[in-house]
Enzyme design. Sequence first.
Site, PDB file in Angstrom:
ATOM      1  N   CYS A 198      -1.673   9.270   2.089  1.00 22.14           N
ATOM      2  CA  CYS A 198      -1.376   8.729   0.766  1.00 22.14           C
ATOM      3  C   CYS A 198      -2.473   9.036  -0.253  1.00 22.14           C
ATOM      4  O   CYS A 198      -2.227   9.011  -1.454  1.00 22.14           O
ATOM      5  CB  CYS A 198      -1.149   7.222   0.850  1.00 22.14           C
TER       6      CYS A 198
ATOM      7  N   GLU B 147       0.870  -1.176   0.000  1.00 25.10           N
ATOM      8  CA  GLU B 147       0.000   0.000   0.000  1.00 25.10           C
ATOM      9  C   GLU B 147       0.906   1.224   0.000  1.00 25.10           C
ATOM     10  O   GLU B 147       1.411   1.645   1.041  1.00 25.10           O
ATOM     11  CB  GLU B 147      -0.920  -0.015   1.228  1.00 25.10           C
TER      12      GLU B 147
END
Length: 487
Positions: free
Chosen positions: A257, A222
Amino acid sequence: MESEEMKKPVFDQEAGSLLVKELRANFAAGKTRSYDWRVAQLKGMIKMMEDHEPEILTALRDDLSKPELESSIYEIALLKNSCVLALKELKQWMMPEKAKTSLTTFPSSAETVSEPLGVVLIISAWNFPFLLSLDPVVGAIAAGNAIVLKPSEIAPATSSLLVRLVGQYLDSSCIRVVEGAVPETSALLDQKWDKILYTGNGRIGRIVMAAAAKHLTPVVLELGGKCPVIVDSGINLRVTARRIIMGKWGCNNGQACISPDYIITTKDYTPKLVDALKHELEQFYGKNPLESKDLSRIVNSNHFARLSKLLDDDKVSGKIVHGGARDKTNLKIAPTILLDVPRDSLIMNEEIFGPLLPIITVDKVEDSFNVINSSGTKPLAAYLFSNNKKLKEQFVVTVSAGGLVVNDTAVHLAVHSLPFGGVGESGMGAYHGKFSFDTFSHKKAVLYRSFAGDAPLRYPPYTSKKIRLMKAFLGGSIVGIIRALLG
């Protein structure tokens, strides 16, 4: 007198090997496979949050100066929702899934059985240190695995709290937390795992993947990337500005993110958008945002210096149209908007991960797709604000990203029926909801046959008629089988 650091036991390769060996033994004994064990751990996690929410909020404030709302909602409440969903759906997730069979294996039945992978490693990030540590653990528990969690040392208060609370509320014979930095992470990566899930940046992601490759261990990465926001004209500009602000500065002051990394809009629409963003930013954070209690600080001095370098770049320093104020002592940077930054500038060639938001202008909004696709990387998320149906369709077809959101930012993270993950350099694999369960499960194919219907076709001696019939059976066509029988 020995310092506290000297008294701490060293976690090296030998310690890592012993830990994995212990967990494998407990997993092999079947401890984690039962429905009751999985439910008990998920309920334990919920109780942990209910009993210790003030301590969790304090740790997040110590690590990042997170506003209480962000900590309560984006870290604790989202994690609690994951636990509640898993408890509600777990029996259904664990049930074998029926599969169709063919004439080739008649009479038979088939199913797919979800089985736990074994002992898994989860390495989490510092920006949402509570959520990103334990949300993957929910899926790993639901799937029936033994787990080692390595929290980020950059959020030390949360890391220390996780060691204590996980040990107190979850089964420490099967779920462990290992604190530390590079040496401890390296010792963990030297071990053989059945899966590794890493949340962080691409540089460390490559190290994790290389270590996993030595043992043929599958990975979920991720990562991040430069998440673009396309802004069309003819929209509700106030709502658009507010939603961009919340996705950018309302998510850990840009240290997320999925935060908008840059905006693309037309030259004609830029002045209106900049004015709307300025107005709403002042409404949210006041005339001096460095004093606002609703903005997180930059995590540490290294990241403050990195962001300052982006701002001080000669190609960028003259492009600030709003914000730019910095407080090095308190590690604060005000929400900053930059206009018409060069594409070859440093800020446009690395993930910003902070409160700086460049705006790029194009002649027509459709050109935005070329800007995104010519970057050479695929973002973790991409956002579009538009009322144009054709443009929305073009956005979905043209832009490759981990996830897309139309007319909002970051909210897809909370939709558990959607997979959350990247593509290309923004990551591989996905989790959330049932996708978390599937990520930490092996889908085992099972075929059941009867002793009846044992046709001689498959056995020697092979003849031309058998070949014709076998081809027809594999083709699955009744007409073809009849024709083969008739020669």
